[in-house]
Write an enzyme that holds these catalytic residues in place. Structure first.
Site, short mmCIF file in Angstrom:
data_model
loop_
_atom_site.label_atom_id
_atom_site.label_comp_id
_atom_site.label_asym_id
_atom_site.label_seq_id
_atom_site.Cartn_x
_atom_site.Cartn_y
_atom_site.Cartn_z
N GLU A 90 -30.97 3.55 2.00
CA GLU A 90 -30.39 2.52 1.12
C GLU A 90 -31.47 1.68 0.45
O GLU A 90 -32.32 1.08 1.13
CB GLU A 90 -29.43 1.62 1.93
CG GLU A 90 -28.72 0.62 1.04
CD GLU A 90 -27.58 -0.13 1.73
OE1 GLU A 90 -27.04 0.39 2.73
OE2 GLU A 90 -27.26 -1.23 1.28
N LYS A 267 -22.54 -5.47 8.81
CA LYS A 267 -23.06 -4.21 8.28
C LYS A 267 -24.43 -4.44 7.67
O LYS A 267 -25.36 -3.65 7.85
CB LYS A 267 -22.08 -3.63 7.26
CG LYS A 267 -22.44 -2.23 6.77
CD LYS A 267 -23.39 -2.19 5.61
CE LYS A 267 -23.63 -0.77 5.13
NZ LYS A 267 -24.63 -0.69 4.06
N ASP A 283 -31.33 5.48 19.63
CA ASP A 283 -29.94 5.89 19.41
C ASP A 283 -29.23 4.84 18.56
O ASP A 283 -28.82 3.79 19.05
CB ASP A 283 -29.28 6.06 20.79
CG ASP A 283 -27.85 6.58 20.69
OD1 ASP A 283 -27.22 6.44 19.63
OD2 ASP A 283 -27.36 7.10 21.72
N HIS A 381 -30.34 -4.81 -6.46
CA HIS A 381 -30.08 -3.39 -6.23
C HIS A 381 -30.44 -2.54 -7.44
O HIS A 381 -30.78 -1.38 -7.32
CB HIS A 381 -28.58 -3.17 -5.97
CG HIS A 381 -28.21 -3.17 -4.52
ND1 HIS A 381 -28.71 -2.27 -3.64
CD2 HIS A 381 -27.38 -3.97 -3.81
CE1 HIS A 381 -28.21 -2.51 -2.44
NE2 HIS A 381 -27.40 -3.53 -2.51
C1 MEV Z 1 -24.96 -3.85 1.70
O1 MEV Z 1 -25.42 -2.65 2.31
C2 MEV Z 1 -25.01 -5.00 2.67
C3 MEV Z 1 -24.36 -6.29 2.18
O2 MEV Z 1 -23.03 -6.00 1.76
C4 MEV Z 1 -24.37 -7.25 3.33
C5 MEV Z 1 -23.55 -8.50 3.11
O3 MEV Z 1 -22.62 -8.49 2.28
O4 MEV Z 1 -23.85 -9.50 3.80
C6 MEV Z 1 -25.08 -6.83 0.99
#
Ligand code: MEV
Length: 427
Positions: A90, A267, A283, A381
């Protein structure tokens, strides 16, 4: 051996597939899927993982999957400068950690751990007298310790071994269950093999002493006796003012209040954590399962990080989560890339690795929240995403940067636009 590669043989019943060499298996897969020579040659290139090694790591190996490793810079953790290898597909993940590290470099990250204890569970059912059985098992603590410690003399030699016993009575749809927790210090090992072996060894005795039947004997990935913690302070000046700081705190409050947001928030944390866990051959799924279970430990899924404003008006971020990572088992030991990454990190204990990983998780989250609370995530991004789109459109070499630049300038990072730009460039 060379099979026809027209995709005509579409049976997944391939006798003796596991006994073949990787090259022979690939030939069979190529026949099944109609892969052309270029695709076969691509898959046959195992990169920097020797075929013999790959073939012994998992079953039915035909190829490897390369993921880029980027280095996170600017990190000072417990007063020591660290370069952190991160394996991820990513874009922006590595840059986010570098940025967070730069903005907190003066104070750096302060970390700690609760220990290196893992839990193995032994499930007993049909126990006629669960309360009395619970006490019978607790009375056998020394016997259980002896059985567990006898499983792994090497672990004892490095200072690990059985530490404690818990016996819980669970009220389940299938009736009362007696669940024994073996609490084991696995030191520099992640410890799954060690504790699973112990659970299996002790299970017959547990059945005998409890008077029930034993089914499952397996570690718990909710490794809440193996917590890693990290904190850092960002001054308002370093992060662009009180407005930015308040936006980050508000983003945190949002995640605390709403599981829909918390899932995305966490995430993002795992973007950083899993990247270091993968780079070191650990892992990722074990760590992810533990993190998410820990995030829900109070009955509602919430944030793994916290943000507060201290008396001086600075932003204080902190994180705490289970981090079952090791240095001496499985891929960490045998994968040459993992070994090199551990050397870059300069870690000699699993504890230090866990502390660094926790700091990376916090850094990742800080940068994500800062971006989200200010310019938005897309601006950061877009640069790398545009390069990906340029490559998808067929750009090669210097064309990639040229196409990506024009995509960003035109604020249209789309494959059709990239194809048009590329055609124009080549004219
Ligand atoms: C993207 O991989 C992760 C984010 O969505 C985390 C977040 O929203 O805090 C940018």
């Amino acid at each position: 051996m060379s099979a026809r590669r027209d995709g005509a043989n579409r049976s997944s019943r391939i006798a003796g597939f596991h006994r073949r060499s990787p090259a022979e298996r690939l030939d069979l897969v190529a026949a099944f899927a109609g892969l052309d020579d270029a695709e076969v040659a691509h898959l046959a290139d195992m990169g920097n993982l020797p075929v013999v090694l790959a073939d012994h790591m998992i079953e039915n190996v035909v190829a490897t999957m390369n993921v880029p490793i980027g280095i996170a810079t600017n990190l000072k953790i417990d007063g020591e400068d660290v370069l952190v290898p991160m394996a991820t597909e990513e874009s922006s993940v590595v840059a986010a950690v570098c940025n967070a590290g730069r903005q907190s470099y003066d104070g750096g990250f302060t970390t700690s751990v609760s220990g290196t204890l893992m839990i193995a569970q032994v499930q007993a059912v049909d126990v006629p007298d669960p309360h009395a059985a619970r006490l019978r098992l607790l009375e056998r603590r020394d016997d259980i310790k002896a059985i567990c410690d006898a499983c792994d003399p090497l672990l004892l030699k490095i200072g690990g071994g059985f530490r404690d016993l818990e016996v819980r009575i669970l009220d389940t749809a299938g009736g009362a269950m007696l669940v024994t927790h073996l609490i084991v210090d696995t030191r520099d090992a992640m410890g799954a093999n060690a504790v699973n072996t112990m659970a299996e060894a002790v299970a017959p005795r547990i059945a005998e002493w409890s008077g029930g039947r034993v089914f499952l004997r397996i570690l718990s990935n909710l490794a809440d006796r193996r917590l890693a913690r990290a904190r850092a302070v960002w001054t308002t000046d370093a992060i662009g003012g009180a407005g930015v700081r308040d936006g980050i705190v508000s983003a945190y409050h949002f995640a605390e209040a709403d599981p829909y947001r918390a899932a995305t928030h966490n995430k993002g944390i795992m973007n950083g954590i899993s990247a270091v866990v993968l780079a070191t051959g650990n892992d990722t799924r074990a760590v992810e399962a533990g993190a998410h279970a820990y995030a829900a430990r109070n009955g509602r899924y919430a944030s793994l990080t916290h943000y507060e404003i201290d008396a001086g008006g600075n932003l204080c971020g902190s994180i705490e989560l289970p981090l079952a990572v090791g240095l001496i088992g499985g891929a960490t030991k045998i994968h040459p890339t993992a070994q090199a990454c551990l050397k870059i990190l300069g870690v000699s204990t699993a504890e230090r690795l866990a502390r660094i990983v926790a700091a990376v998780g916090l850094a990742q989250n800080f940068s994500a929240l800062k971006a989200l609370a200010t310019t938005g995530i897309q601006a950061g991004h877009m640069g790398l995403h545009a390069q990906n789109v340029a490559m998808m459109a067929g750009a090669i070499g210097e064309e990639i940067d040229a196409v990506a630049r024009r995509l960003v300038e035109q604020k249209a990072v789309r494959i059709d636009v990239a194809q048009a730009i590329l055609a124009d460039l080549r004219r």
